[in-house]
Motif scaffolding. Structure first.
Motif, mmCIF file in Angstrom:
data_model
loop_
_atom_site.group_PDB
_atom_site.id
_atom_site.type_symbol
_atom_site.label_atom_id
_atom_site.label_comp_id
_atom_site.label_asym_id
_atom_site.label_seq_id
_atom_site.Cartn_x
_atom_site.Cartn_y
_atom_site.Cartn_z
ATOM 1 N N SER A 176 0.771 -1.654 0.212
ATOM 2 C CA SER A 176 0.012 0.262 -0.413
ATOM 3 C C SER A 176 1.309 1.100 0.285
ATOM 4 N N GLN A 177 0.583 2.621 -0.575
ATOM 5 C CA GLN A 177 0.909 3.628 -0.528
ATOM 6 C C GLN A 177 1.258 4.152 0.569
ATOM 7 N N ASP A 178 0.314 3.878 1.455
ATOM 8 C CA ASP A 178 0.975 4.714 3.350
ATOM 9 C C ASP A 178 1.574 3.487 4.052
ATOM 10 N N ARG A 179 0.913 2.166 4.336
ATOM 11 C CA ARG A 179 1.901 2.078 4.812
ATOM 12 C C ARG A 179 2.797 1.130 4.469
ATOM 13 N N GLY A 180 2.792 0.698 3.168
ATOM 14 C CA GLY A 180 4.358 0.137 2.616
ATOM 15 C C GLY A 180 5.041 -1.139 3.285
ATOM 16 N N SER A 181 3.693 -2.425 3.446
ATOM 17 C CA SER A 181 4.752 -2.533 4.356
ATOM 18 C C SER A 181 5.132 -4.366 2.968
ATOM 19 N N ALA A 182 4.002 -4.051 2.307
ATOM 20 C CA ALA A 182 4.292 -5.419 1.742
ATOM 21 C C ALA A 182 4.554 -6.622 2.136
ATOM 22 N N GLN A 183 3.276 -6.759 2.928
ATOM 23 C CA GLN A 183 3.008 -7.856 3.539
ATOM 24 C C GLN A 183 1.685 -9.184 3.371
ATOM 25 N N VAL A 184 0.821 -8.131 2.969
ATOM 26 C CA VAL A 184 -1.140 -8.622 3.036
ATOM 27 C C VAL A 184 -0.346 -9.468 2.185
ATOM 28 N N GLY A 185 -0.232 -9.779 0.438
ATOM 29 C CA GLY A 185 -1.070 -10.635 -0.705
ATOM 30 C C GLY A 185 0.150 -11.488 -0.187
ATOM 31 N N VAL A 186 1.136 -11.659 0.029
ATOM 32 C CA VAL A 186 1.840 -13.051 0.238
ATOM 33 C C VAL A 186 1.511 -13.305 1.645
ATOM 34 N N LEU A 187 1.032 -13.293 2.324
ATOM 35 C CA LEU A 187 -0.020 -13.458 3.820
ATOM 36 C C LEU A 187 -0.329 -14.368 3.205
ATOM 37 N N PRO A 234 9.362 4.355 7.176
ATOM 38 C CA PRO A 234 8.241 5.653 6.669
ATOM 39 C C PRO A 234 6.333 4.790 6.609
ATOM 40 N N VAL A 235 5.569 5.715 6.528
ATOM 41 C CA VAL A 235 4.526 5.935 6.161
ATOM 42 C C VAL A 235 4.705 7.154 5.545
ATOM 43 N N CYS A 236 3.328 7.167 4.262
ATOM 44 C CA CYS A 236 3.373 7.860 3.173
ATOM 45 C C CYS A 236 4.349 8.419 2.641
ATOM 46 N N ASN A 237 5.399 7.697 1.972
ATOM 47 C CA ASN A 237 5.693 7.862 0.849
ATOM 48 C C ASN A 237 7.162 8.524 1.875
ATOM 49 N N SER A 238 7.346 7.640 2.174
ATOM 50 C CA SER A 238 8.036 9.072 3.753
ATOM 51 C C SER A 238 7.886 10.916 4.195
#
Ligand code: FAD
Lengths: 257, 307
Positions: free
Chosen positions: A121-132, B120-124
């Motif tokens: 996601s652009q806000d959290r950016g964790s890159a985890q949900v899909g793989v999980l 970071p959150v929201c594009n840093s």
């Protein structure tokens, strides 16, 4: 073929962010909201697959407040057949493990052949949900794809690696892929399709019915980073700005010499 | 505290990100061990135990099998923290490990403040401190956030590892495709003027291009401009494009996402033109001009030509 695409509604990243009273997240008020950019590619790819495989059925799922239905309507107008809104006032406080658990719980008895998500996601950016989600459902997943093809139950995809190199990978449905920017060219919803989308089924389920786990992490504090660089910020008339910049470039660089 | 570092290997080479993991462990004062699916012909310069699985046998990319190999090492070493690079390998494997371990995963850690990871959150535009509710954690580190102050050195104590879970292979890796060759070589340009999504439409690329010419340089682009086919991929600056360090870099309508910054922050002098005063590009810019590029660039180009 049964297809699921999972989307998130996020603030426009150009927004002026404020911090909420508890200091634990950004304030949701006065923000412009849109579909997570990565998910736009996921929706487009899911719709293309639906168009390719006759008799397919495409569900779009989104977790969040009532307002996320606006974003879901866009996905419906682009070509998803039905929407499932998992109503949750506090989705922003849920960690990737909880979000993935909710989606996996929903999907567990639906027999989806393919699941699409954004790579992050652009806000959290964790890159985890899909793989999980895929791990929870016991299906293979391919993350960060920039190319996707489906034939005879086989998925061929290209994963994007650092430096623009790609890894060619194959797997068999049922499977999940997480979509990277540039995967395709997302279409715009047309006016007739926006009208048609209004009649499509948009089911709402309570998050409490799907959430059976507890968070593994929480945001203790959110804040603006300290401005590190001692960079100059200039505002004003464009002609003035141009003169100032030229003077700076003359003083500090050799490029105008 | 004990940390298990998951090193990275691609196309027969150990990746430099491996040393960022070592730097991170050093900073934490953690005891460490390393895991690598790679080869003994490209070992890391590292003093400590290295659990090595042969990539010839287990493939450079095979999530289910790499997961099993790594879980076996975790069972043996019992680390409190499993550390990955936040990279295409790391963000793919880390959630698989975290889920099996029942551990919290904190992604894209940029620093540790008082023992708490910050992401970071929201594009840093924002940062958050993350509190894990589990004893064991999995972290992925933002590229470039941690670095060794000295050249890496040492030699590991290698233990070869194996698994018989080949049956778990669900994904077939069929090889690499190199980035398209040809196009411009941005690394040779002294001046790069780059267009971001802020140009709004493809026609506006021209005002960026003419400024680049007036300054005797080349034009570059951020990813959305390339993804939209407004510019060739060879012009993309960033982690999945080119890394450049010209004498002058002018970022026009570019917000300054970490993946873009990674490709240009070593430029000698950085100018940003952005309507958003708070755009993260301001973090690296020597000068941020708060202006609409459509109005500003033509005026600047005229004045540069008149010099
Ligand atoms: C794994 C991965 C790899 C990536 N690799 C790269 C990469 O190699 N290179 C790369 O660039 N990105 C890369 N990205 C994407 C990156 O995260 C950002 O999405 C991207 O850099 C944003 O590009 P942008 O700044 O042009 O657009 P945006 O973030 O949309 O920013 C546009 C900016 O323009 C400004 N603006 C708008 N209108 C105007 C105007 N009229 N005048 C002046 N300013 C204006 C806005 O204020 C905003 O700051 C990658 C992402 C991932 C996940």
């Amino acid at each position: 073929m049964k297809i699921l695409v999972c989307i998130k509604q996020v603030p426009d990243m150009e927004s002026k962010f404020k911090i909420n009273a508890e200091g634990t997240w950004y304030d949701g008020i006065d923000l412009a909201w849109r579909m997570n950019e990565y998910d736009e590619y996921a929706v487009e790819q899911a719709v293309q697959l639906k168009e390719q495989v006759a008799g397919s059925d495409l569900t779009v799922l989104c977790i969040g407040r009532q307002q996320v239905q606006e974003t879901m309507k866009k996905a419906l107008a682009i070509g998803c057949d039905r929407g499932v809104h998992v109503a949750d006032e506090n989705s922003h406080q849920k960690d990737p493990f909880e979000i993935a658990s909710v989606i996996a719980e929903f999907a567990s008895d639906k027999g989806f052949d393919l699941i699409f998500t954004g790579m992050q996601s652009q806000d959290r950016g964790s890159a985890q949900v899909g793989v999980l989600i895929a791990e929870m459902l016991g299906m293979p997943s391919i993350s960060t794809i920039v190319d996707f093809a489906f034939a005879d139950g086989q998925i061929s995809a290209k994963r994007e690696l650092e430096g623009g190199i790609k890894a060619l990978v194959k797997t068999t449905a049922p499977a999940l892929v997480t979509c990277q920017l540039g995967l395709n060219t997302p279409r715009y919803p047309t006016l007739p399709n926006i009208m048609k989308a209004k009649k499509k089924e948009l089911l709402s389920v309570e998050v409490a019915d799907l959430l059976k786990v507890e968070a593994k992490q929480e945001t203790a504090k959110i804040y603006f980073p300290e401005k590190k660089g001692g960079g100059l910020v200039l505002e004003g008339e464009v002609a003035d700005l141009a003169d100032q910049l030229i003077q700076i470039l003359k003083d500090k660089t050799a490029v105008l010499a | 505290m004990k940390a298990l570092l998951v090193a990275e290997y691609r196309d027969g080479q150990l990746l430099g990100s491996t040393y960022e993991l070592v730097a991170f462990a050093n900073q934490l004062g953690a005891e460490s061990a390393m895991f690598l699916v790679g080869s003994d012909s490209a070992l890391p310069q590292y003093d400590g135990p290295l659990y090595l699985a042969d990539s010839g046998k287990y493939s450079e990319f095979n999530p289910a099998v790499h997961k099993q190999l790594l879980l076996d090492v975790i069972a043996k070493e019992q680390p409190e923290m499993v550390v990955f690079a936040h990279s295409s390998y790391g963000w793919d494997l880390a959630p698989r490990i975290a889920l099996t371990l029942g551990a919290a995963q904190v992604s894209e850690v940029v620093e540790i403040v008082d023992g708490v990871p910050v992401a970071p959150v929201c594009n840093s535009k924002l940062r958050r401190q993350v509190k894990a509710n589990t004893d064991r954690t999995v972290v992925t580190l933002q590229a470039g956030a941690f670095g060794l102050s000295d050249e890496p050195s040492g030699s590991p104590t290698v233990e070869m590892i194996d698994t018989d879970s080949d049956s778990a292979a669900q994904i077939e890796f069929c090889g690499y495709e190199e980035a398209e060759a040809g196009g411009v070589d941005l690394s040779k340009a002294d001046v790069i003027v780059s267009a971001g999504r802020g140009i709004g439409k493809p026609e506006n690329l021209e005002i960026v291009e003419v400024l680049a010419k007036a300054l005797g340089g080349e034009y570059g682009a951020s990813r959305p401009v390339v993804d939209s086919d407004w510019a060739d991929h060879s012009r993309q600056v960033g982690t999945t494009g080119q890394t450049v360090s010209p004498k002058l870099y002018v970022a026009c309508g570019i917000s300054g996402a970490i993946q873009h910054l990674a490709g240009m922050k070593k430029s000698e002098f950085i100018v940003a033109i952005n309507t958003d005063k708070d755009a993260p590009i301001g973090e690296v810019a020597d000068v941020l001009l708060v202006a609409d590029l459509k109005q500003f660039l033509p005026v600047l180009t005229e004045k540069v030509r008149a010099l």
